[in-house]
Each structure stands twice: as structure tokens, then as C-alpha cells.
Design a protein around this motif. Structure first.
Motif, PDB file in Angstrom:
ATOM      1  N   GLY A   9       0.800  -1.230   0.000  1.00  0.00           N
ATOM      2  CA  GLY A   9       0.000   0.000   0.000  1.00  0.00           C
ATOM      3  C   GLY A   9       0.818   1.257   0.000  1.00  0.00           C
ATOM      4  N   SER A  10       1.611   1.456   1.049  1.00  0.00           N
ATOM      5  CA  SER A  10       2.209   2.767   1.245  1.00  0.00           C
ATOM      6  C   SER A  10       3.402   3.028   0.332  1.00  0.00           C
ATOM      7  N   THR A  11       3.174   2.978  -0.965  1.00  0.00           N
ATOM      8  CA  THR A  11       4.284   3.291  -1.860  1.00  0.00           C
ATOM      9  C   THR A  11       4.501   4.795  -1.870  1.00  0.00           C
ATOM     10  N   GLY A  12       5.740   5.198  -1.670  1.00  0.00           N
ATOM     11  CA  GLY A  12       6.055   6.620  -1.556  1.00  0.00           C
ATOM     12  C   GLY A  12       5.945   7.343  -2.880  1.00  0.00           C
ATOM     13  N   LYS A  13       6.017   8.638  -2.804  1.00  0.00           N
ATOM     14  CA  LYS A  13       5.878   9.465  -4.005  1.00  0.00           C
ATOM     15  C   LYS A  13       7.054   9.245  -4.949  1.00  0.00           C
ATOM     16  N   SER A  14       8.234   9.101  -4.348  1.00  0.00           N
ATOM     17  CA  SER A  14       9.433   9.005  -5.178  1.00  0.00           C
ATOM     18  C   SER A  14       9.356   7.825  -6.129  1.00  0.00           C
ATOM     19  N   ASN A  61       6.799 -11.382   4.041  1.00  0.00           N
ATOM     20  CA  ASN A  61       5.838 -10.282   3.986  1.00  0.00           C
ATOM     21  C   ASN A  61       6.026  -9.445   2.728  1.00  0.00           C
ATOM     22  N   ILE A  62       7.282  -9.171   2.439  1.00  0.00           N
ATOM     23  CA  ILE A  62       7.578  -8.330   1.278  1.00  0.00           C
ATOM     24  C   ILE A  62       7.095  -9.006   0.006  1.00  0.00           C
ATOM     25  N   SER A  63       7.371 -10.311  -0.110  1.00  0.00           N
ATOM     26  CA  SER A  63       6.992 -10.974  -1.353  1.00  0.00           C
ATOM     27  C   SER A  63       5.473 -11.127  -1.439  1.00  0.00           C
ATOM     28  N   LYS A  64       4.825 -11.291  -0.278  1.00  0.00           N
ATOM     29  CA  LYS A  64       3.358 -11.404  -0.303  1.00  0.00           C
ATOM     30  C   LYS A  64       2.710 -10.082  -0.680  1.00  0.00           C
ATOM     31  N   SER A  65       3.395  -8.976  -0.398  1.00  0.00           N
ATOM     32  CA  SER A  65       2.808  -7.676  -0.688  1.00  0.00           C
ATOM     33  C   SER A  65       2.929  -7.340  -2.167  1.00  0.00           C
ATOM     34  N   ALA A  89      17.145  -3.888   9.745  1.00  0.00           N
ATOM     35  CA  ALA A  89      15.945  -3.074   9.947  1.00  0.00           C
ATOM     36  C   ALA A  89      15.866  -1.957   8.915  1.00  0.00           C
ATOM     37  N   VAL A  90      17.006  -1.300   8.666  1.00  0.00           N
ATOM     38  CA  VAL A  90      16.991  -0.217   7.677  1.00  0.00           C
ATOM     39  C   VAL A  90      16.590  -0.776   6.316  1.00  0.00           C
ATOM     40  N   ALA A  91      17.229  -1.887   5.944  1.00  0.00           N
ATOM     41  CA  ALA A  91      16.978  -2.452   4.626  1.00  0.00           C
ATOM     42  C   ALA A  91      15.546  -2.949   4.482  1.00  0.00           C
ATOM     43  N   ALA A  92      14.981  -3.434   5.603  1.00  0.00           N
ATOM     44  CA  ALA A  92      13.640  -4.018   5.548  1.00  0.00           C
ATOM     45  C   ALA A  92      12.587  -2.975   5.198  1.00  0.00           C
ATOM     46  N   PHE A  93      12.897  -1.706   5.424  1.00  0.00           N
ATOM     47  CA  PHE A  93      11.892  -0.681   5.160  1.00  0.00           C
ATOM     48  C   PHE A  93      12.090   0.019   3.825  1.00  0.00           C
ATOM     49  N   LEU A  94      12.971  -0.532   3.012  1.00  0.00           N
ATOM     50  CA  LEU A  94      13.059  -0.094   1.624  1.00  0.00           C
ATOM     51  C   LEU A  94      11.770  -0.502   0.942  1.00  0.00           C
ATOM     52  N   GLU A  95      11.276   0.303   0.044  1.00  0.00           N
ATOM     53  CA  GLU A  95      10.063  -0.119  -0.643  1.00  0.00           C
ATOM     54  C   GLU A  95      10.204  -0.049  -2.152  1.00  0.00           C
ATOM     55  N   PRO A  96      11.110  -0.834  -2.697  1.00  0.00           N
ATOM     56  CA  PRO A  96      11.282  -0.819  -4.149  1.00  0.00           C
ATOM     57  C   PRO A  96      10.304  -1.786  -4.793  1.00  0.00           C
ATOM     58  N   GLU A  97      10.125  -1.671  -6.116  1.00  0.00           N
ATOM     59  CA  GLU A  97       9.299  -2.662  -6.811  1.00  0.00           C
ATOM     60  C   GLU A  97      10.086  -3.940  -7.045  1.00  0.00           C
ATOM     61  N   ILE A  98      11.406  -3.777  -7.215  1.00  0.00           N
ATOM     62  CA  ILE A  98      12.247  -4.953  -7.455  1.00  0.00           C
ATOM     63  C   ILE A  98      13.343  -4.974  -6.400  1.00  0.00           C
TER      64      ILE A  98
END
Lengths: 290, 411
Positions: free
Chosen positions: A8-13, B196-200, B163-172
Motif C-alpha cells: 500500500g504505502s508506496t512513496g511518491k518518489s 511479507n515483502i513478497s506477499k505484498s 531493519a533499515v533495509a527491511a523498510f526499503l520499498e522498491p518494486e524490485i
């Protein structure tokens, strides 16, 4: 334990990048990707911030070192060159004369040394994470800029102490001189940084080179001390000549020797482009060599 | 639906220098310029004509032997090193985690490291600030947030880094063997997070030698062998192909060339590794009814106090069954010169399953030597011992099969 939501929470960047195709192509050649550099703007800040922090961690005097170093150098030079050898100083008190030169020179030499060693010092990061490589030498010069700001404060105090007159309509030359100094250290800095990755010999070349350049740049003496015009042009090949002259302009009010200043400017720009182009051409292979 | 990642005819060539130095010096370059070229370096294709597509939401496990090209592939995908030939099209933000805690600095505090590491991984300052509390919460190091990292235990550093890496939100997301570190509990936590990441719905490319982790986490699999794609299909197909062909018994030549391809080390050189049973040299498979001797011959260039050789015996999923050191009871000082460390595994001890033997070399508490990832070779154990002999050894279970002195009392 808390459960973290990742969907869900995909950022703007990221939304920005959503429909963009990124292509890595072995055939494609391109100069610096300025747009990408802009996107990584934060990283310039963080690299600089990290290095400034580390530099003064576990030191008692901390930031005072940035002021003490040029101050002590000024005292030594004033004693030997100003008093003992009576070197002329364009009608300025010798301490003011030499400090105005040292101020920029230190920025240049620290910036050049930092950036030349920066790629090797960050080899571990280069091998594991991608970001525009140019960030590293640039931000290592910005670390030197931080020291410059500290020393500048001392310089202003010095001006007041010696009651030095400053002609305000020449004040534009200060930011100009500063920009020139940064560019003068960026060009050779990038060149050396790239060469250093491949040939570690340059680690030993840099201090030597800076030492020679110091005496070839009119920091502790005015260029007028040299009687032969040919020698003056040789000195003007130093990319720092124009910067130092311009920086002293509001203090001396002297007329600039335009051919000499232009020579130095051209030298500075040639070095800048040589450095950037060589850096660009080799940057992709840093991870393989570092 | 367009694939999120397209890789077309990707190749990567390295030039291997046979000079003993790790990097070039100008003098060497000038000298070699005068020599006839060709005898000092050799071409090596780490990847050759690799083509595949990944659809959005897939989690793909990449398996293969050491040196097969898995890590090179990830390095190219994450733009760290350019391909020699070929093309990659990606349709989304790519983030790679090839190492946990890259850029961590011991002099900076935990808080400062979160910001620096986060921005290195591609997060904006705003993004980090927003997630800061969650990151700290996940890492469990709140109390030490303003302590320099050098005072952290290695476990705490690891937790913070992940922890830092886990909150990256890339598509790949590209992951290389990041779970190889840390204790079992931490690995479980990381695996959970990655699930969790792969399920999302994110796309994950995951390199590991831990087949258990790969089959839990991934749906698709790619098996890479010698820089080429051998199998691309479901995760089961890829793992099967890897285990089957990966288990080809090493011959005398493959072992020898494996020894020769080790990077030079300033203190140490491996000369040979050999297996012996009944005082004859064997290759690739052994029986568990007889003693198995492992001989490791090596040369040291300096006097070394506390030089260690140790053997990890691993099952086919990469789990260590046991580890054995050549200096179990007393530290040994080694003089320069040739040495041989030999280990005899008793008969009726190994199970009739395929194992990976992994030899590692280092100086206690100082450093590990080349090969950094260990010298790994496979071996098949055939059943011949007394274990369950009465019933033809049909039902073996477990990763070792020692024979113990049971007593049976009647009446």
C-alpha cells in the motif's frame, strides 16, 4: 511484536518512476545523467555530513582545528617571509596577505587530497551499492568547504584587527574566487580519484604534487616578484592563480592582469573537463578494480 | 502484462590477471606494455548470453555453485558493474541488498547510521524520517540509539542494518545471501519479513545457498551453471536441477582446477585437497563403512600463530551438520613452509546422503584467508556400514548415521 504493513504505502518518489523504463545497455554511452544526480541530492548532503562528523569525532578541540591550522601557518609564514625575508605583499599587512591566500589554498589542497583518495576510501561501498559515483569526490570537496567557512570567520576577525579597508564594489570577486577554487579542486580531484582506483601510485603522487603547486602559486609571495613575463605565465598555469588574485582584489584594489588571469582560468577549465571526462569514462569499472 | 524485468543476451567478461598483486601499479603496466600481450591475462566469461524475463510479483530464487555467476548477475542488475554485452530493461525502482550494513561507520551513532545507510540504499531524507520509529522498533536498539556503533555487539549491528533495509520499498528487490549471517532467531525474523515483502506483491530476486530458505520464499527459480542459465522454471525444478547436476562427483581435474583458481593470499596457498579411503585416493563418492581421510596440503609464507583449518560438513541444503577444527585442544604456531592437515572421519558415522564439504582457512580472531567463501566440494556417501544393516540400510534418517552400542534385554 508489532506487525508491519509493507503493502500500500508506496512513496511518491516511486510513483514518479512507475512508468519509466530503465535500460542498462552495454552499447549505450552517455555523459553524466544530471537528472539522476538531482534525484540523489540527499546523498551529497549525507556523504558530506558523515565525513564532517567523523573528522572531528573524538577530538578535544573539534572544529577549532579548522581554524588553528591556517592560523599557525600564517604565523610561521609571517615570521619567515614577512619579517625575515621581507617579501612584498601588495601593500597589505603580510599576515592579511598570506592568510587571504592560505584560506583558498587550504580549501584547494584539502579538497584535492580528499577527493583524490575518496574513491579508494569508499571502495567497500562502491562494490555493494549503486549510486552516481560523482557524489563521492564532490562531497569530499564539500567537507573541505566546511573547514573553509570556519577559517573564513577567522579571516574576517583578522581584517577587523588590522583595520583593513575592503572595497565593497569588488566584493563580487569573493564568491567568484570561491567557485573557481572548488572547480579547480574538482577537476584534478576527479582525475586523481579515478586513476587512484586503478593505480595506487597516485596516493604518493598527490602530496608531492600539492607541495610543488603551493610554491608555484602566489600564495606567500605576489606574482610581481617575478621579473620575467614568461615566468609569470608559467605561474599563471596554476589553476589556483586566478582564484587567489580575485580573492585579494577587494583588499588591494589593484588592477587585474587580465592575460594572466585568463590563462589561469583556461587551465582550470581544461583540467575540470579532462577530470570529469576521464572520471565518467572509467566510473563504471570502479567496482571491478577497487 | 509487461514483464517488470527483461534481461537480453547478457554477458560479462572479466580479465583475470595472473600477476600476484591484487591491483595494478603503474610500473607493472609500463612493463607489461613492452611484453607481448596475452600471456599475463586471460579472459573469463562470468556470464554468457543470459536471457530471461521476470513478471511483476514473482519471487525468484537463483541457485548455482560458487562462481557460477549468480552474484555477478545481481551486480549487473543493480548497476554496480556494467555488462560487456546485452541489455536490461527494468520497469520499476530497483534496490539491491548485496550485503547487510554497507556503509555503516563505527564512529557514527545508531541514529546517524540509520540516516546514512538509508540514504545510501536510495531512501529520501523525508522517507527515512517518516519510517524512523518503525526502523528503530524493528531493530530493538532504542536504548543505544545515540551510542557510537563501535560499542554495539555484532548482533545489534546486524539487527539495525537489516531493519533499515527491511523498510526499503522498491518494486524490485535484489538480495544476495544476506541471510548467511546472524543467529537462527534473527534469520527467522528476516525470513518472516521477506515473506511479507513478497506477499505484498513486490518482485524479489534472491540468491542463496540455503535451499530451505529459497523454497520457502520463492515461487520461481533459476539455476545458473558456468555463467549460463541451465533451468528457469518453478522453484522446485530449479533446485532439483541444481542438486542433480551440482552433485556431479568432482574428478581429479576439477578439484585441481578449483584449487588453482583460488585468489592469491599474502600468507597462505592451498596446494591440494584429497580424499582417501583404504589408503587409495577417491573422487566424488565414498562409502560410510570405512574410515574417510581428508588431506589438506598447503604452504604458509610467514610464521603464523593460531593458523586454523576447519571443515564444515553441510547437507545439500547448506545446513552445517558439524564443524571440526584441526586444532581442537591447543593453538598451534606454524613456521613458513609446507604443511598438511589431515582429518579421519570414523567409519559408521556419515549418512548415505550427498554432502558438501567446506574447508576454511584463517588466523584465529584476525582474518579469514582466500578462498574467502571457503573451499567447497561435493561428495556422495554410499551405504556400506553396519548402520541398519540387518534390514539392508533401507530406512536411514538424519544427517549423520553413527552406530551406537544399544543393548537389548529379553524377558
Amino acid at each position: 511484536m508489532r506487525v508491519f504493513e509493507l503493502n500500500g504505502s508506496t512513496g511518491k518518489s516511486m510513483a514518479m518512476d512507475d512508468n519509466v523504463e530503465h535500460v542498462i545497455d552495454a552499447e549505450k554511452v552517455k555523459f553524466f545523467d544530471w537528472q539522476e544526480l538531482w534525484r540523489y541530492l540527499d546523498l551529497f548532503y549525507f556523504f558530506t555530513w558523515r565525513d564532517v562528523k567523523i573528522k572531528y569525532k573524538q577530538t578535544v578541540l573539534g572544529f577549532l582545528w579548522a581554524v588553528l591550522q591556517p592560523l599557525l601557518m600564517m604565523v610561521v609564514f609571517t615570521f619567515f617571509f614577512g619579517r625575515a625575508l621581507n617579501v612584498p605583499s601588495q601593500n597589505l599587512p603580510y599576515p592579511v596577505f598570506v592568510f587571504s591566500g592560505l584560506l583558498l589554498w587550504n580549501l584547494f589542497s584539502t579538497g584535492l587530497t580528499n577527493s583524490a583518495n575518496s574513491m579508494v576510501n569508499n571502495a567497500q561501498i562502491l562494490k555493494k551499492i549503486y549510486f552516481p559515483r560523482l557524489i563521492i569526490p564532490v562531497s569530499s570537496i564539500l567537507v573541505a568547504f566546511f573547514d573553509f567557512v570556519m577559517a573564513l570567520v577567522l579571516f574576517l576577525v583578522l581584517l577587523i584587527y588590522y583595520q583593513q579597508a575592503v572595497s565593497w564594489h569588488f566584493i563580487w570577486s569573493w564568491p567568484l574566487a570561491l567557485t573557481l577554487t572548488l572547480l579547480a579542486s574538482l577537476g584534478p580531484g576527479c582525475l586523481m580519484a579515478a586513476l587512484n582506483v586503478k593505480y595506487r601510485d597516485f596516493r604518493y603522487v598527490i602530496p608531492f604534487l600539492i607541495q610543488i603547486l603551493f610554491f608555484l602559486t602566489p600564495v606567500i609571495y605576489p606574482i610581481s616578484i617575478l621579473k620575467y613575463p614568461l615566468l609569470q605565465y608559467l605561474i599563471a598555469l596554476s589553476p589556483m592563480y586566478a582564484a587567489v588574485e580575485l580573492f585579494r582584489l577587494p583588499l588591494t584594489g589593484a588592477v587585474l592582469n587580465m592575460p594572466l588571469v585568463l590563462t589561469s582560468l583556461i587551465a582550470c577549465l581544461v583540467l575540470l573537463f579532462t577530470g570529469l571526462i576521464y572520471f565518467k569514462r572509467t566510473q563504471d569499472f570502479f567496482a571491478d578494480f577497487a | 502484462m509487461k514483464p517488470i524485468l527483461e534481461v537480453q543476451n547478457l554477458s560479462k567478461r572479466y580479465k583475470i590477471s595472473h600477476l600476484p598483486k591484487a591491483y595494478l601499479s603503474l610500473r607493472e603496466q609500463m612493463l607489461t606494455a613492452f611484453r607481448t600481450s596475452g600471456n599475463s591475462s586471460e579472459e573469463f566469461w562470468a556470464l554468457k548470453d543470459v536471457t530471461f524475463e521476470i513478471n511483476p510479483g514473482d519471487s525468484v530464487g537463483i541457485v548455482g555453485r560458487n562462481g557460477a555467476g549468480k552474484s555477478t548477475l545481481l551486480k549487473i542488475l543493480s548497476k554496480i558493474t556494467p555488462p560487456t554485452n546485452g541489455k536490461i530493461i527494468s520497469r520499476g525502482r530497483v534496490a539491491s541488498l548485496l550485503e547487510v550494513g554497507t556503509g555503516f561507520h563505527p564512529e557514527l551513532t545508531g541514529r546517524e547510521n540509520i540516516y546514512f545507510n538509508g540514504s545510501l540504499l536510495g531512501m529520501r531524507r523525508k522517507e527515512i524520517r517518516k519510517k524512523f520509529d518503525e526502523i528503530v522498533d524493528f531493530s530493538g536498539v532504542e536504548r543505544f540509539l545515540d551510542t557510537p556503533l563501535k560499542h554495539y555487539s555484532s548482533g545489534m549491528q546486524l539487527r539495525l542494518a537489516f531493519a533499515v533495509a527491511a523498510f526499503l520499498e522498491p518494486e524490485i528487490l535484489l538480495l544476495d545471501e544476506v541471510l548467511a549471517v546472524g543467529d537462527a532467531e534473527f534469520q527467522k525474523k528476516c525470513l518472516g519479513k521477506m515473506e511479507n515483502i513478497s506477499k505484498s506483491g513486490r518482485t524479489i530476486l534472491f540468491v542463496s545457498h540455503n535451499m530451505q530458505a529459497i523454497s520457502n520464499l520463492c515461487t520461481k527459480g533459476i539455476y545458473i551453471s558456468d555463467g549460463r542459465i541451465d533451468t528457469h522454471g518453478s522453484v522446485g525444478q530449479a533446485i532439483d536441477a541444481y542438486l542433480k547436476t551440482g552433485r556431479v562427483s568432482p574428478s581429479r581435474n576439477t578439484l585441481l582446477s578449483q584449487v588453482q583458481s583460488i585468489k592469491p593470499d599474502k600468507d597462505f596457498r592451498l596446494l591440494s585437497v584429497s580424499l582417501h579411503q583404504d589408503s587409495t585416493e577417491i573422487f566424488g563418492s565414498a562409502v560410510n563403512g570405512k574410515e574417510l581421510e581428508i588431506r589438506v596440503d598447503y604452504e604458509l609464507f610467514n610464521r603464523i600463530n593460531g593458523f586454523r583449518v576447519f571443515l564444515d560438513v553441510c547437507d545439500q541444503f547448506g545446513t552445517i551438520v558439524f564443524r571440526s577444527f584441526h586444532d581442537e585442544s591447543n593453538a598451534v604456531t606454524f613456521q613458513p613452509g609446507r604443511h598438511s592437515s589431515r582429518l579421519k572421519l570414523p567409519s559408521n558415522f556419515l549418512a548415505p546422503i550427498p554432502y558438501d564439504f567446506k574447508l576454511q582457512f584463517g588466523i584465529h580472531n584476525i582474518r579469514m584467508m582466500e578462498p574467502a567463501e571457503g573451499f567447497v566440494f561435493g561428495i556422495n556417501i554410499e551405504h556400506s556400514g553396519t548402520y541398519n544393516k540387518a534390514y539392508h540400510g533401507q530406512h536411514t534418517a538424519g544427517l549423520i548415521c553413527p552406530v551406537f552400542p544399544w543393548t537389548i534385554q529379553h524377558g
